[in-house]
Design a protein around this motif. Structure first.
Motif, PDB file in Angstrom:
ATOM      1  N   ALA A 174       0.802  -1.220   0.000  1.00 44.28           N
ATOM      2  CA  ALA A 174       0.000   0.000   0.000  1.00 44.28           C
ATOM      3  C   ALA A 174       0.834   1.269   0.000  1.00 44.28           C
ATOM      4  CB  ALA A 174      -0.940   0.004   1.209  1.00 44.28           C
ATOM      5  N   THR A 175       2.151   1.145   0.056  1.00 45.21           N
ATOM      6  CA  THR A 175       3.003   2.330  -0.019  1.00 45.21           C
ATOM      7  C   THR A 175       3.535   2.562  -1.430  1.00 45.21           C
ATOM      8  OG1 THR A 175       5.033   1.113   0.519  1.00 45.21           O
ATOM      9  CG2 THR A 175       3.739   1.947   2.367  1.00 45.21           C
ATOM     10  N   ALA A 176       3.240   1.660  -2.356  1.00 50.23           N
ATOM     11  CA  ALA A 176       3.749   1.791  -3.726  1.00 50.23           C
ATOM     12  C   ALA A 176       3.152   3.024  -4.403  1.00 50.23           C
ATOM     13  CB  ALA A 176       3.422   0.540  -4.532  1.00 50.23           C
ATOM     14  N   SER A 177       3.923   3.642  -5.248  1.00 50.23           N
ATOM     15  CA  SER A 177       3.413   4.772  -6.021  1.00 50.23           C
ATOM     16  C   SER A 177       2.512   4.270  -7.135  1.00 50.23           C
ATOM     17  CB  SER A 177       4.574   5.562  -6.615  1.00 50.23           C
ATOM     18  OG  SER A 177       5.241   4.777  -7.605  1.00 50.23           O
ATOM     19  N   ALA A 178       1.701   5.160  -7.679  1.00 47.63           N
ATOM     20  CA  ALA A 178       0.854   4.787  -8.806  1.00 47.63           C
ATOM     21  C   ALA A 178       1.706   4.366 -10.000  1.00 47.63           C
ATOM     22  CB  ALA A 178      -0.062   5.955  -9.175  1.00 47.63           C
ATOM     23  N   ASP A 179       2.861   5.021 -10.179  1.00 52.76           N
ATOM     24  CA  ASP A 179       3.752   4.641 -11.284  1.00 52.76           C
ATOM     25  C   ASP A 179       4.272   3.217 -11.100  1.00 52.76           C
ATOM     26  OD1 ASP A 179       3.442   7.050 -12.567  1.00 52.76           O
ATOM     27  OD2 ASP A 179       5.309   7.929 -11.792  1.00 52.76           O
ATOM     28  N   ASN A 180       4.661   2.874  -9.897  1.00 54.27           N
ATOM     29  CA  ASN A 180       5.141   1.516  -9.651  1.00 54.27           C
ATOM     30  C   ASN A 180       4.020   0.493  -9.775  1.00 54.27           C
ATOM     31  OD1 ASN A 180       7.866   1.970  -9.352  1.00 54.27           O
ATOM     32  ND2 ASN A 180       7.789   2.167  -7.122  1.00 54.27           N
ATOM     33  N   ALA A 181       2.819   0.885  -9.409  1.00 55.99           N
ATOM     34  CA  ALA A 181       1.680  -0.018  -9.609  1.00 55.99           C
ATOM     35  C   ALA A 181       1.519  -0.336 -11.088  1.00 55.99           C
ATOM     36  CB  ALA A 181       0.410   0.613  -9.050  1.00 55.99           C
TER      37      ALA A 181
END
Length: 363
Positions: A125-132
């Motif tokens: 849940a700490t991942a960025s939208a870009d990493n998602a």
């Protein structure tokens, strides 16, 4: 360090499975036996549909691993088993890939060995939208799991200690990716309040991930020098309790955590799950017997689930929600304390109309 942690998780999870007592709260769920409810096996389908997702079977291999050479080999074998049986599969947490792109192959092998299967990427849940979006792209994923694991992080020596931003970050990720977002717990359960919050955040599906299977508080405590968090072993709600708690939340739910056999799959489906996942037991089979043993186990589970549906008069997995079930012991006490009326569960097939719709006949 990350690769070592991933290998430690596999080793400790497999050790837990081999030591497991076998009992959990799925044992406190029983079907009412109706001797003339059975139908013909050719009329039974295992297909399930939820949140715009269609699976050929309601069973999936849930998130396990990735990030080291050894876990890459495990993911390869898991993907082969999924390919050979048509079972959907989820990646383990891909955080290692974001920190070290050289380990990408330990995750992408899930797609390489299973090019036409349903594959779920997995991030925290700490991942960025870009990493998602990177995670989805690497696996050409059909859905994205976001795991929430405050208990595990608390016990993990190098774990996160800041959780306040998680809800907002989940909402950002759900808005950014083009595939359905599934939020899952890692073995401590999602309460009805949490499921309702996830729906408001734009999440499409909740994987309840309850207590009863691999205990990540125990795993992380085993990695601590003093093992001083033993009092958190067994934290959380069971998967069966979470399913009962989530009824009426208007968000499709998946069930994982403590699923030991096809009867547990049927129990979870009867309590409202659209699909049922397992990981620890499948990992043990793979490590002990190899990929052929896992393929055989998955095929057996699917065959026996169809047999149970035939016996219970459920043409589809969704029809199991019309079968009568009884609750016992601590699970019944949980329902009483949470204000859940369990009596309708024991009377769902009682009307002639319901029986005719399920079995094509009346009693």
């Amino acid at each position: 360090m990350i690769a070592q942690r991933k290998d430690d998780h596999v080793r400790l999870a497999a050790d837990q499975q081999r030591e497991h007592s076998g009992h959990n709260q799925f044992d406190e769920v029983s079907f009412v036996h109706h001797a003339l409810a059975g139908i013909d096996r050719p009329d039974v389908s295992l297909a399930t549909t939820f949140a715009g997702i269609s699976w050929p079977v309601p069973l999936y291999i849930n998130a396990m691993t990735g990030g080291s050479e050894n876990t890459g080999l495990i993911n390869r074998d898991l993907a082969i088993a999924a390919r050979e049986t048509g079972v959907p599969i989820a990646s383990g947490s891909m955080s290692a890939y974001f920190k070290d792109p050289s380990c990408a192959g330990t995750f992408s092998v899930l797609r390489e060995e299973n090019p036409d299967g349903f594959v779920m990427a997995n991030i925290n849940a700490t991942a960025s939208a870009d990493n998602a979006q990177r995670a989805v792209g690497l696996l050409r994923a059909d859905a994205l799991q976001i795991h929430v694991n405050t208990v595990q992080e608390t016990v993990m020596p190098e774990g996160d200690r800041s959780f306040a931003s998680w809800a907002g970050q989940i909402e950002k990720i759900a808005a950014a990716v083009e595939v359905p977002v599934i939020v899952k717990e890692v073995g401590f359960g999602l309460s009805r309040e949490t499921v309702a919050t996830l729906k408001n955040l734009g999440v499409r599906v909740a994987d309840l991930g309850g207590r009863g299977g691999t205990d990540f508080a125990r795993i992380e405590n085993g990695r601590r020098q003093l093992a001083d968090y033993a009092y958190l072993h067994g934290w959380g709600q069971s998967t069966a309790a979470c399913l009962l708690d989530a009824q009426g939340c208007l968000l499709p739910v998946l069930a994982s955590g403590g699923v030991r056999n096809p009867l547990d799959v049927a129990r979870a489906l009867a309590l409202g799950a659209a699909g049922v996942g397992a990981s620890g037991g499948f990992l043990r089979t793979l490590l002990d017997g190899g990929v052929s043993a896992l393929i055989a186990q998955l095929a057996t589970w699917l065959d026996q689930l169809a047999a149970l549906q035939t016996m219970l008069g459920a043409r589809t997995p969704a029809d199991l929600t019309r079968c009568d079930v009884l609750l016992h012991g601590d699970l019944r006490s949980f329902c009483a304390d949470r204000g859940i009326d369990t009596r309708p569960l024991a009377r769902r097939s009682g009307s002639p109309a319901a029986l005719h719709e399920m079995t094509g006949s009346t009693r």
